[in-house]
Design a protein around this motif. Structure first.
Motif, PDB file in Angstrom:
ATOM      1  N   THR A 112      12.132   4.823  -9.734  1.00 53.40           N
ATOM      2  CA  THR A 112      13.404   5.222 -10.430  1.00 53.40           C
ATOM      3  C   THR A 112      13.740   6.465  -9.875  1.00 53.40           C
ATOM      4  O   THR A 112      14.919   6.842  -9.563  1.00 53.40           O
ATOM      5  CB  THR A 112      13.103   5.205 -12.028  1.00 53.40           C
ATOM      6  OG1 THR A 112      12.947   3.842 -12.151  1.00 53.40           O
ATOM      7  CG2 THR A 112      14.364   5.524 -12.678  1.00 53.40           C
ATOM      8  N   GLY A 113      12.842   7.627  -9.837  1.00 48.42           N
ATOM      9  CA  GLY A 113      13.091   8.725  -9.386  1.00 48.42           C
ATOM     10  C   GLY A 113      13.534   8.779  -8.118  1.00 48.42           C
ATOM     11  O   GLY A 113      14.360   9.790  -7.521  1.00 48.42           O
ATOM     12  N   LEU A 114      12.656   8.177  -7.304  1.00 50.64           N
ATOM     13  CA  LEU A 114      13.176   7.815  -5.807  1.00 50.64           C
ATOM     14  C   LEU A 114      14.440   7.358  -5.348  1.00 50.64           C
ATOM     15  O   LEU A 114      15.209   8.166  -4.600  1.00 50.64           O
ATOM     16  CB  LEU A 114      12.133   7.119  -5.154  1.00 50.64           C
ATOM     17  CG  LEU A 114      12.299   6.824  -3.511  1.00 50.64           C
ATOM     18  CD1 LEU A 114      11.745   7.795  -2.657  1.00 50.64           C
ATOM     19  CD2 LEU A 114      11.595   5.629  -3.084  1.00 50.64           C
ATOM     20  N   PRO A 172       6.766  -5.056  -7.194  1.00 54.62           N
ATOM     21  CA  PRO A 172       6.689  -3.755  -7.554  1.00 54.62           C
ATOM     22  C   PRO A 172       8.372  -3.159  -7.519  1.00 54.62           C
ATOM     23  O   PRO A 172       8.612  -2.152  -8.018  1.00 54.62           O
ATOM     24  CB  PRO A 172       5.748  -2.894  -6.581  1.00 54.62           C
ATOM     25  CG  PRO A 172       5.969  -3.681  -5.459  1.00 54.62           C
ATOM     26  CD  PRO A 172       6.089  -5.353  -6.051  1.00 54.62           C
ATOM     27  N   LEU A 173       9.013  -3.732  -6.636  1.00 57.68           N
ATOM     28  CA  LEU A 173      10.307  -3.091  -6.452  1.00 57.68           C
ATOM     29  C   LEU A 173      11.511  -3.607  -7.533  1.00 57.68           C
ATOM     30  O   LEU A 173      12.389  -2.699  -7.772  1.00 57.68           O
ATOM     31  CB  LEU A 173      10.807  -3.600  -4.959  1.00 57.68           C
ATOM     32  CG  LEU A 173      10.194  -3.041  -3.828  1.00 57.68           C
ATOM     33  CD1 LEU A 173      10.436  -3.606  -2.476  1.00 57.68           C
ATOM     34  CD2 LEU A 173      10.456  -1.508  -3.647  1.00 57.68           C
ATOM     35  N   LEU A 174      11.162  -4.760  -8.022  1.00 58.94           N
ATOM     36  CA  LEU A 174      12.172  -5.540  -9.001  1.00 58.94           C
ATOM     37  C   LEU A 174      11.201  -5.857 -10.181  1.00 58.94           C
ATOM     38  O   LEU A 174      11.007  -6.974 -10.396  1.00 58.94           O
ATOM     39  CB  LEU A 174      12.937  -6.549  -8.435  1.00 58.94           C
ATOM     40  CG  LEU A 174      13.910  -6.037  -7.483  1.00 58.94           C
ATOM     41  CD1 LEU A 174      14.527  -7.352  -6.766  1.00 58.94           C
ATOM     42  CD2 LEU A 174      15.109  -5.045  -7.636  1.00 58.94           C
ATOM     43  N   PRO A 175      10.687  -5.025 -11.184  1.00 63.24           N
ATOM     44  CA  PRO A 175       9.593  -5.454 -12.107  1.00 63.24           C
ATOM     45  C   PRO A 175      10.124  -6.548 -13.051  1.00 63.24           C
ATOM     46  O   PRO A 175       9.412  -7.398 -13.487  1.00 63.24           O
ATOM     47  CB  PRO A 175       9.507  -4.247 -12.771  1.00 63.24           C
ATOM     48  CG  PRO A 175       9.862  -3.155 -11.907  1.00 63.24           C
ATOM     49  CD  PRO A 175      11.140  -3.669 -11.115  1.00 63.24           C
ATOM     50  N   GLY A 195       0.725  -1.342   0.019  1.00 63.73           N
ATOM     51  CA  GLY A 195      -0.186  -0.104  -0.076  1.00 63.73           C
ATOM     52  C   GLY A 195       0.863   1.141  -0.078  1.00 63.73           C
ATOM     53  O   GLY A 195       0.620   2.129  -0.787  1.00 63.73           O
ATOM     54  N   LEU A 196       2.037   1.438   0.772  1.00 55.91           N
ATOM     55  CA  LEU A 196       2.684   2.462   0.695  1.00 55.91           C
ATOM     56  C   LEU A 196       3.523   2.506  -0.510  1.00 55.91           C
ATOM     57  O   LEU A 196       3.688   3.690  -0.991  1.00 55.91           O
ATOM     58  CB  LEU A 196       3.863   1.991   1.909  1.00 55.91           C
ATOM     59  CG  LEU A 196       5.035   3.227   2.139  1.00 55.91           C
ATOM     60  CD1 LEU A 196       5.146   3.605   3.410  1.00 55.91           C
ATOM     61  CD2 LEU A 196       6.228   2.967   1.237  1.00 55.91           C
ATOM     62  N   LEU A 197       3.826   1.471  -1.290  1.00 57.59           N
ATOM     63  CA  LEU A 197       4.694   1.628  -2.258  1.00 57.59           C
ATOM     64  C   LEU A 197       3.732   2.225  -3.651  1.00 57.59           C
ATOM     65  O   LEU A 197       4.287   3.071  -4.414  1.00 57.59           O
ATOM     66  CB  LEU A 197       5.122   0.240  -3.054  1.00 57.59           C
ATOM     67  CG  LEU A 197       6.369  -0.546  -1.935  1.00 57.59           C
ATOM     68  CD1 LEU A 197       6.582  -1.770  -2.749  1.00 57.59           C
ATOM     69  CD2 LEU A 197       7.791   0.518  -2.255  1.00 57.59           C
ATOM     70  N   GLU A 198       2.417   1.896  -3.710  1.00 61.56           N
ATOM     71  CA  GLU A 198       1.627   2.415  -4.522  1.00 61.56           C
ATOM     72  C   GLU A 198       1.407   4.101  -4.306  1.00 61.56           C
ATOM     73  O   GLU A 198       1.509   4.680  -5.248  1.00 61.56           O
ATOM     74  CB  GLU A 198      -0.079   2.063  -4.508  1.00 61.56           C
ATOM     75  CG  GLU A 198      -0.245   0.497  -4.710  1.00 61.56           C
ATOM     76  CD  GLU A 198      -1.580  -0.029  -4.372  1.00 61.56           C
ATOM     77  OE1 GLU A 198      -2.235   0.985  -3.925  1.00 61.56           O
ATOM     78  OE2 GLU A 198      -1.884  -1.142  -4.644  1.00 61.56           O
ATOM     79  N   GLY A 199       1.755   4.323  -2.964  1.00 64.67           N
ATOM     80  CA  GLY A 199       1.759   6.071  -3.034  1.00 64.67           C
ATOM     81  C   GLY A 199       2.895   6.440  -3.227  1.00 64.67           C
ATOM     82  O   GLY A 199       2.922   7.804  -3.421  1.00 64.67           O
ATOM     83  N   LEU A 200       3.952   5.934  -3.330  1.00 61.96           N
ATOM     84  CA  LEU A 200       5.375   6.630  -3.605  1.00 61.96           C
ATOM     85  C   LEU A 200       5.467   6.808  -5.155  1.00 61.96           C
ATOM     86  O   LEU A 200       6.289   7.635  -5.409  1.00 61.96           O
ATOM     87  CB  LEU A 200       6.561   5.444  -2.978  1.00 61.96           C
ATOM     88  CG  LEU A 200       6.757   5.375  -1.867  1.00 61.96           C
ATOM     89  CD1 LEU A 200       7.686   4.199  -1.534  1.00 61.96           C
ATOM     90  CD2 LEU A 200       7.180   6.625  -1.046  1.00 61.96           C
TER      91      LEU A 200
END
Length: 314
Positions: free
Chosen positions: A38-40, A65-68, A29-34
């Protein structure tokens, strides 16, 4: 983007807010909001996700989501065990030794853009993963060292055919097919030679520094200190020298033109990288995501069982 010259750099730490569900659900859920990772990563270079209590059974879900595009560790030179779908143990060197700073597969024609480390079991003491800003590491080196390394470096691997010292070519390339290995090496612009004993010698010339594709920052980006005998310490280097000539070692390195790299250069690179590093001390369930160009990593000695897994993506 202007180069970050902040010597106080450290990885960005993300913790769950109050009320965030535990485990993968909360982190996803947090990653969806980040948004744009790549920019991060271009901004922070490395991010620690701490306090989410990720269970090993949830690892695949949070990796998505972290390593597509998760990559296999093909042509990797470190001893590892494959434990899942392109998931590996971190380098399996004895716990009493430090692993010096390096960018994963910086010796190769192509390298992963991101690495993700997961702490399944934290050690009793020590065992941190040090990370270093590659631009800071480059700035820390003497001008003479930077100038001489600008020539580039030549890496040589001797991979046995099933029995011998170091890794086999089958393990390194995750195949028993010579045709597949040759196809890979041709695409990697590497020179190779099959030896009469069934082994394989691979030679590659690579740059000592690269620029990040997003920020344009120039970083130290090679593994000369890990491939050079001097990086192992005087006693180990001397013992290896008694066993076999340098050209027959499992791995060795020179400048691109074949001239030797001075031992003093190697120890300077190794020591200043470690001195400039920031330690990430592990807690079980932690994740560490790094930009593999902007940040190099290593390992501190430890006691007690330690299990840190790693995966990578382009």
């Amino acid at each position: 983007m202007e180069e970050d010259r902040d010597d106080a750099w450290a990885p960005h730490v993300v913790r769950p807010d109050a009320g965030t569900p535990a485990g993968a659900r909360g982190l996803l859920g947090l990653l969806e909001g980040l948004g744009d990772l790549t920019g991060l990563l271009a901004r922070h270079k490395a991010v620690v996700f701490r306090g989410f209590g990720i269970d090993p059974a949830e690892l695949d879900a949070v990796m998505a989501p972290l390593l597509p595009r998760r990559l296999a560790y093909v042509h990797g030179n470190s001893p590892r065990t494959k434990v899942g779908q392109n998931v590996y143990t971190s380098t399996e060197y004895p716990p009493q030794y430090t692993i010096s700073m390096h960018n994963e597969m910086s010796y190769a024609h192509q390298w992963p853009a991101r690495l993700l480390f997961f702490c399944e079991r934290a050690p009793e003491t020590g065992g941190a993963t040090p990370v270093v800003d590659g631009a800071r590491w480059l700035r820390s080196l003497d001008p003479e060292v930077r100038e001489d390394f600008a020539r580039g470096v030549r890496y040589t691997q001797n991979l046995h055919g099933g029995r011998g010292f170091g890794k086999s070519w089958q393990e390194t390339f995750e195949t028993d097919s010579r045709d597949d290995v040759e196809k890979f090496l041709r695409s990697a612009e590497a020179r190779y030679e099959w030896k009469p004993d069934g082994g394989l010698r691979v030679t590659q010339v690579r740059p000592a520094t690269v620029r990040h594709p997003v920020t344009g920052t120039e970083v130290w980006f090679n593994q000369a200190d890990q491939w050079h005998a001097a990086g192992l310490g005087d006693e180990t280097a001397a013992a290896l020298g008694r066993i076999m000539p340098e050209q027959d070692l499992p791995q060795s390195v020179s400048f691109a033109d074949g001239s030797p790299i001075p031992s003093a250069y190697v120890t300077q690179v190794r020591d200043r990288g470690l001195d400039a590093a920031v330690d990430v001390d592990w807690q079980a369930g932690d994740l560490l995501l790094v930009d593999n160009v902007l940040v190099a990593h290593g390992r501190r000695p430890f006691t007690g069982p330690r299990r840190v897994l790693v995966a990578m993506s382009d």
